[in-house]
Design a protein around this motif. Sequence first.
Motif, PDB file in Angstrom:
ATOM      1  N   THR A 158       0.850  -1.185   0.000  1.00 58.75           N
ATOM      2  CA  THR A 158       0.000   0.000   0.000  1.00 58.75           C
ATOM      3  C   THR A 158       0.889   1.240   0.000  1.00 58.75           C
ATOM      4  O   THR A 158       2.108   1.154   0.178  1.00 58.75           O
ATOM      5  N   ALA A 159       0.272   2.407  -0.158  1.00 61.41           N
ATOM      6  CA  ALA A 159       1.037   3.652  -0.127  1.00 61.41           C
ATOM      7  C   ALA A 159       1.636   3.892   1.263  1.00 61.41           C
ATOM      8  O   ALA A 159       2.659   4.563   1.401  1.00 61.41           O
ATOM      9  N   LYS A 160       1.013   3.303   2.295  1.00 61.37           N
ATOM     10  CA  LYS A 160       1.477   3.496   3.673  1.00 61.37           C
ATOM     11  C   LYS A 160       2.558   2.503   4.077  1.00 61.37           C
ATOM     12  O   LYS A 160       3.297   2.730   5.040  1.00 61.37           O
ATOM     13  N   GLY A 161       2.629   1.379   3.387  1.00 58.60           N
ATOM     14  CA  GLY A 161       3.584   0.347   3.766  1.00 58.60           C
ATOM     15  C   GLY A 161       3.149  -0.992   3.218  1.00 58.60           C
ATOM     16  O   GLY A 161       2.256  -1.081   2.368  1.00 58.60           O
ATOM     17  N   LYS A 162       3.784  -2.052   3.699  1.00 52.86           N
ATOM     18  CA  LYS A 162       3.426  -3.387   3.217  1.00 52.86           C
ATOM     19  C   LYS A 162       3.130  -4.312   4.386  1.00 52.86           C
ATOM     20  O   LYS A 162       3.667  -4.144   5.486  1.00 52.86           O
ATOM     21  N   TYR A 163       2.271  -5.303   4.118  1.00 55.19           N
ATOM     22  CA  TYR A 163       1.783  -6.206   5.145  1.00 55.19           C
ATOM     23  C   TYR A 163       1.899  -7.633   4.631  1.00 55.19           C
ATOM     24  O   TYR A 163       1.399  -7.942   3.542  1.00 55.19           O
ATOM     25  N   MET A 164       2.533  -8.499   5.409  1.00 57.12           N
ATOM     26  CA  MET A 164       2.697  -9.899   5.010  1.00 57.12           C
ATOM     27  C   MET A 164       1.798 -10.783   5.864  1.00 57.12           C
ATOM     28  O   MET A 164       1.628 -10.552   7.066  1.00 57.12           O
ATOM     29  N   THR A 165       1.207 -11.788   5.219  1.00 56.79           N
ATOM     30  CA  THR A 165       0.369 -12.725   5.955  1.00 56.79           C
ATOM     31  C   THR A 165       0.425 -14.096   5.288  1.00 56.79           C
ATOM     32  O   THR A 165       0.797 -14.216   4.109  1.00 56.79           O
ATOM     33  N   LEU A 166       0.031 -15.115   6.037  1.00 53.87           N
ATOM     34  CA  LEU A 166       0.014 -16.484   5.523  1.00 53.87           C
ATOM     35  C   LEU A 166      -1.251 -16.692   4.699  1.00 53.87           C
ATOM     36  O   LEU A 166      -2.349 -16.770   5.234  1.00 53.87           O
ATOM     37  N   ALA A 167      -1.112 -16.735   3.378  1.00 53.07           N
ATOM     38  CA  ALA A 167      -2.232 -16.945   2.454  1.00 53.07           C
ATOM     39  C   ALA A 167      -1.652 -17.167   1.069  1.00 53.07           C
ATOM     40  O   ALA A 167      -0.495 -16.839   0.807  1.00 53.07           O
ATOM     41  N   THR A 168      -2.461 -17.718   0.173  1.00 45.73           N
ATOM     42  CA  THR A 168      -2.004 -17.919  -1.211  1.00 45.73           C
ATOM     43  C   THR A 168      -2.490 -16.767  -2.071  1.00 45.73           C
ATOM     44  O   THR A 168      -3.466 -16.089  -1.746  1.00 45.73           O
ATOM     45  N   ILE A 169      -1.820 -16.559  -3.187  1.00 51.39           N
ATOM     46  CA  ILE A 169      -2.232 -15.517  -4.121  1.00 51.39           C
ATOM     47  C   ILE A 169      -3.619 -15.825  -4.689  1.00 51.39           C
ATOM     48  O   ILE A 169      -4.413 -14.918  -4.950  1.00 51.39           O
ATOM     49  N   LYS A 170      -3.948 -17.112  -4.832  1.00 52.63           N
ATOM     50  CA  LYS A 170      -5.261 -17.510  -5.326  1.00 52.63           C
ATOM     51  C   LYS A 170      -6.356 -17.129  -4.337  1.00 52.63           C
ATOM     52  O   LYS A 170      -7.411 -16.616  -4.721  1.00 52.63           O
ATOM     53  N   SER A 171      -6.122 -17.375  -3.045  1.00 48.39           N
ATOM     54  CA  SER A 171      -7.133 -17.027  -2.048  1.00 48.39           C
ATOM     55  C   SER A 171      -7.318 -15.518  -1.971  1.00 48.39           C
ATOM     56  O   SER A 171      -8.430 -15.025  -1.776  1.00 48.39           O
TER      57      SER A 171
END
Length: 231
Positions: A158-171
């Motif tokens: 995002t413009a504010k920053g980035k966020y990582m999480t456990l998930a697939t690109i498909k989901s």
Amino acid sequence: MNIRCIIVDDEPLAREGMELLVKDISFLQLVAQCSNAMEANEVLVAEKIDLMFLDIQMPRIRGIDFLKSLTVKPLVIITTAYPNYALEGFELNVLDYLVKPITPERFLQSVNRARALFTDTPAPADHLFIKTGHGFEKIAYAEILFIEGAQNYITIHTAKGKYMTLATIKSAENQLPPGKFLRVHKSYIVAADKIQAFSGNEITSGTHKIPVSKNHRDELMKLIDQRLIRK
């Protein structure tokens, strides 16, 4: 509408019985039968699944443990011969808990509850939530520049920053509102209104260069063609 569903049960006869019940219901579309949690996980990654009929006692991974492992869950109806797991199931927000042998009347009651949820038309959401190490983070769709996938993780930029999480690109793709986001690569989804430039095989979004694969180039060109100023 059709509700896309899968059956997850290690017993072949139980799967056959559930298949017969599903095929009697016009609004259910059976996508797959799975004999264990690993098979079901592959289907959930590859397909858009609305409803899962899930057995509890299965080899290697119990249905309850499999459900706990999912980051993005379809609606779930537990199907089991063991009524003593009902409380644990409802704590995981399952839609219903069916004890075998399942009668057609009880099955119909359960799937009608699922249909009622899908036919309700609430106002479209303008955000999503992701699970982080400290709880849950709300991210507005309007803030997203692009989403990057790597194995079983995604990073939302995002413009504010980035966020990582456990998930697939498909989901992630299944969760996003249609028309606002575009898959441009096996590992990238971009916000259509955040595309600043496209040249060669790259998109510019903010300060980022995002690759575009040959398989997804046509969809991108359709979007550009719709908004192109002509002579």
